[in-house]
Design a protein around this motif. Structure first.
Motif, short mmCIF file in Angstrom:
data_model
loop_
_atom_site.label_atom_id
_atom_site.label_comp_id
_atom_site.label_asym_id
_atom_site.label_seq_id
_atom_site.Cartn_x
_atom_site.Cartn_y
_atom_site.Cartn_z
N ALA A 1 -6.97 3.77 -1.99
CA ALA A 1 -5.77 3.41 -1.20
C ALA A 1 -5.51 4.44 -0.10
O ALA A 1 -5.18 4.09 1.03
CB ALA A 1 -4.57 3.29 -2.12
N CYS A 2 -5.68 5.71 -0.46
CA CYS A 2 -5.46 6.79 0.52
C CYS A 2 -6.49 6.71 1.65
O CYS A 2 -6.15 6.83 2.83
CB CYS A 2 -5.56 8.14 -0.21
N ALA A 3 -7.76 6.46 1.27
CA ALA A 3 -8.82 6.38 2.28
C ALA A 3 -8.60 5.20 3.24
O ALA A 3 -8.96 5.27 4.41
CB ALA A 3 -10.18 6.23 1.58
N LEU A 4 -7.97 4.13 2.73
CA LEU A 4 -7.70 2.97 3.59
C LEU A 4 -6.45 3.17 4.44
O LEU A 4 -6.28 2.53 5.48
CB LEU A 4 -7.53 1.71 2.72
N SER A 5 -5.53 4.05 3.98
CA SER A 5 -4.26 4.26 4.70
C SER A 5 -4.44 5.09 5.97
O SER A 5 -3.79 4.82 6.99
CB SER A 5 -3.24 4.95 3.80
#
Length: 675
Positions: free
Chosen positions: A41-45
């Motif tokens: 999720a962090c990598a996509l944010s």
């Protein structure tokens, strides 16, 4: 933008798997699933945030499903992605992912790890629901979700009475604020006929100056709605009056403190005010109220932070104080500065909490700073990262270059001064005094913990660790002579935390050093609000006014920061008897501040005692005295008495039965004749 679906729903999926799998799933798979989901999720944010930074992205709404259709009330579950959301996505997922990773080390000896990680991921999902909300009901869903998850996390050690009490307190105090938020949503629907945020914000300016009937009087419509919504923010973001739950929330494990107090739950109120900024702009009264409450909170919490001994409580009051800054920034119309401080604060506050956790881990769960000292030689990485966090929160910097807090806090203070209103001036002076105290208590924490002579021998936790260590037969007998050593260490050897706990510290330290300087231009100083693309109200004239304020005002945060640092150095390094002497001189004032301004005692007598009294009256007089007496107990008594008399008639003699039958027959015939 379809990646937003993954960002929001991956933490929920991970929480369900870890929560339902629990013991059967095992510790490591539960940790891998939840932590992995958060890192994805962090990598996509970050790409979403960067696309808004570069100006290549536009605000979009991604529909999920049709939610409610009931007469005029119809809304979908949709995820809104604009600049404001993008900022919050980065903050929430980054801090949460690092907290998940850190918890691998911190919660290593805990038996209920899958449950803990499931709660963490559930909390993150609720927060992501809140920040991507396209309508007020969806925002309320996320709002309540973080309340529930924080209750579960604060009370994670449910066998510990103080943790259960703190969880209930957090839940109940938040309910008070949530009632205001609910009434605000109901009122908004009543006035605008919709709960869709874009539609409400579009129609809000047209409602300025209208009145609404309430309790037999006429009030300004927008003032009523904005104040009700802000009461919700006061509860969630622990503003003066509804702040009492925040320090008690320290009963949860340290990673929870970092998650709740740094990036997520407590900033929900600030986010909501910024998201609905066109509504708040229509009511100068509500704006002034927010400014005054924010200014008062940042001063009040900072005074208490100066007197506490528990390392986590000092940082908790510091959170309360920093949230005050964010609110008075929003109150004077500097929403960009409020969001900027939210952004930088997330990094340095999470860093300070996780650093404190690393200290507590090294000191065998001792949290009292009076029993620390000289730890910089034993846990150097923790020392340097916490120093970076302290430099960031105290706002160290000169000539426009400094640590994260320097850029965001100075922007807020300049905006409050430049606003030129009475409430703005009040907030500015409160903020300056709070900045002085922030510097003092932050450096006090560093000096007490990492400098001076070791004072570990006085700690029960350390004594317990040492004796436990020496009772272990596998240890060499030669160690015994260290137990009563004169250095004040009690023969205890603190150790640096494992690598999984140090990596998050180093990453956050980088954020605490660089986040302010790198993003200052976009968030605050460009003067056109190009970055925000209309996601919040941006006042160009305020930015210009900030550039033309006197030099002394611009330098004042730096000056008070130095005063605070020097005072802390004098009191806790140079002349250690000085603080006790000052406390003795202040006497009752010191006690008043140390006892948290007596808020808990006041609420106890105002609300808790009457509530218990009322409960007892309803129980003893109402429930037992009336309902039971004339209800089930009374009916049972009648049946019992009746059966006693019936029993007497059942004698077994034939002539008595014949008599009864005869009397019955006579009665029946008489009835027929009379009829």
């Amino acid at each position: 933008m379809q990646s937003i679906l993954l960002i929001v729903f991956l933490p929920l999926l991970a929480a369900i798997i870890a929560g339902l799998g629990n013991k059967q799933l095992g510790n490591v798979p539960a940790k891998v699933v939840t932590t992995g989901a958060l890192f994805i999720a962090c990598a996509l944010s970050w790409p979403i945030f960067i696309s808004f930074l570069t100006g290549s992205a536009e605000a979009t709404v991604v529909p999920v499903l049709t939610w409610v259709k009931s007469g005029p009330m119809a809304f979908d579950w949709a995820l809104r992605v604009d600049t404001l959301t993008a900022v919050m996505l980065v903050v929430v997922t980054s801090v949460s992912a690092l907290v998940h990773l850190y918890s691998w080390g911190y919660m290593d000896e805990e038996p209920d790890q899958p449950r803990f990680f499931a709660y963490l991921s559930l909390f993150t999902f609720a927060m992501l629901m809140l920040v991507t909300a396209d309508n007020l009901v969806q925002m309320f869903f996320g709002w309540e979700g973080v309340g529930l998850a924080s209750y579960l996390l604060i009370g994670f050690w449910f066998r510990k009475p103080s943790a259960c009490a703190a969880a209930i307190k957090a839940f109940v105090v938040n309910r008070v604020g949530d009632l205001g938020f609910m009434l605000g949503i109901f009122g908004t629907f009543l006035v605008f006929g919709t709960v869709s945020i874009p539609e409400i914000l579009h129609a809000a300016p047209g409602m300025a100056g209208s009145t609404i009937g309430f309790l037999g009087h006429r009030f300004d419509t927008m003032t009523v709605l904005c104040l009700l919504l802000f009461i919700g923010a006061m509860g969630k973001s622990a503003q003066l009056g509804l702040h009492t739950w925040l320090p008690d929330a320290m009963e949860g494990p340290t990673p929870v403190s970092a998650l709740i107090h740094a990036a997520t739950m407590v900033t929900a109120g600030v986010f909501m005010v910024c998201r609905l900024s066109p509504m708040f702009e229509t009511s100068p009264t509500a704006m002034a109220f927010i400014t005054v409450i924010g200014g008062a909170t940042c001063f009040f919490a900072a005074t208490i932070g100066c007197t506490q001994w528990d390392i986590k409580r000092v940082i908790a009051y510091s959170t309360c104080s920093q949230l005050g800054y964010m609110f008075f920034a929003a109150g004077v119309g500097a929403y960009g500065a409020a969001m900027f401080h939210l952004f930088t604060h997330a990094f340095f506050k999470a860093l300070l909490f996780l650093g404190a956790g690393s200290v507590i881990h090294a000191m065998h769960h001792e949290q009292d700073m009076r029993f620390y000292g000289d730890l910089r030689k034993h846990i150097p990485i923790t020392f340097w990262t916490m120093t970076a966090g302290t430099l960031a929160i105290t706002g160290v910097g000169v000539f426009g270059v400094g640590f994260a807090g320097f850029h965001s806090k100075d922007a807020i203070l300049e905006a409050a001064y430049a606003a030129g209103s009475a409430s703005g001036s009040f907030a500015f002076w409160m903020g300056i005094f709070a900045a002085l105290m922030t510097s003092f208590y932050s450096w006090r924490l560093v000096f007490l913990t990492f400098f001076g002579k070791p004072r570990w021998a006085g700690s029960e936790h350390i004594q317990h660790a040492v004796h436990h260590h020496h009772e272990d037969p596998s240890e060499e007998a030669g160690h015994d002579n260290h137990v009563h050593n004169p250095e004040g260490t009690a023969g205890y050897h603190p150790h640096e935390s494992p690598l999984v706990m140090l990596i998050p510290l180093l990453v956050l330290a980088f954020g605490a050093v660089a986040a302010g300087y790198v993003f200052q231009h976009e968030f605050v100083s460009e003067g056109t609000g190009e970055f925000w693309k209309g996601a919040l109200v941006f006042h160009e004239h305020l930015i210009h006014a900030m550039h033309s304020i006197p030099e002394l005002i611009k330098w004042s945060p730096f000056i008070v920061m130095v005063i605070g640092l020097v005072t802390a150095w004098y009191g806790y390094i140079r002349n250690t008897r000085f603080p006790a002497a000052v406390a003795e001189q202040l006497g009752p004032i010191y006690t008043f501040v140390y006892r948290k301004w007596m808020f808990d005692e006041l609420y106890h007598y105002l609300f808790v005692v009457p509530a218990f009294w009322l409960g007892r009256v309803f129980w003893k007089q109402g429930d037992v005295g009336l309902i039971d007496r004339f209800g089930p107990n009374g009916a049972a008594w009648v049946v019992a008495k009746g059966s006693t008399y019936a029993q007497k008639v059942q004698s077994g003699y034939l002539y008595s039965y014949a008599l009864v039958m005869l009397l019955g027959l006579v009665g029946a015939i008489s009835w027929v004749i009379a009829g």
